[in-house]
Design a protein around this motif. Structure first.
Motif: not given
Length: 87
Positions: A54-68
């Motif tokens: 989603k970073i490549t799609w411009g939705k999240l930043g590199v440093d955004t906390p991400k959980f699945v």
């Protein structure tokens, strides 16, 4: 994001829509991301795209906390909401 596919991903699409479609500058990316889905995560999968994609799609930043959370959202989401709300 609860679930996958277009319905699950639509709300997070607001940020790139504001940037790309409306030409708005300075719109912040999402500050936090958690995905609850029973879809297997993989690159190129719309329903189960890994958060880093989603970073490549411009939705999240590199440093955004991400959980699945890979589980049934109808069971897990209410439990998480209850915990967050202190119920």
């Amino acid at each position: 994001q609860i679930g996958g596919g277009i319905a699950g991903d639509f709300p997070i699409c607001v940020v790139p829509m504001l940037h790309q479609d409306l030409g708005r500058q300075g719109v912040p990316l999402w500050g936090y991301f958690c995905q609850i889905s029973d879809s297997t995560t993989s690159y190129g999968s719309y329903s189960g795209a890994v958060p880093n994609e989603k970073i490549t799609w411009g939705k999240l930043g590199v440093d955004t906390p991400k959980f699945v959370i890979e589980s049934d959202a109808t069971i897990v989401a209410p439990l998480i909401f209850a915990w967050v709300l202190g119920w």
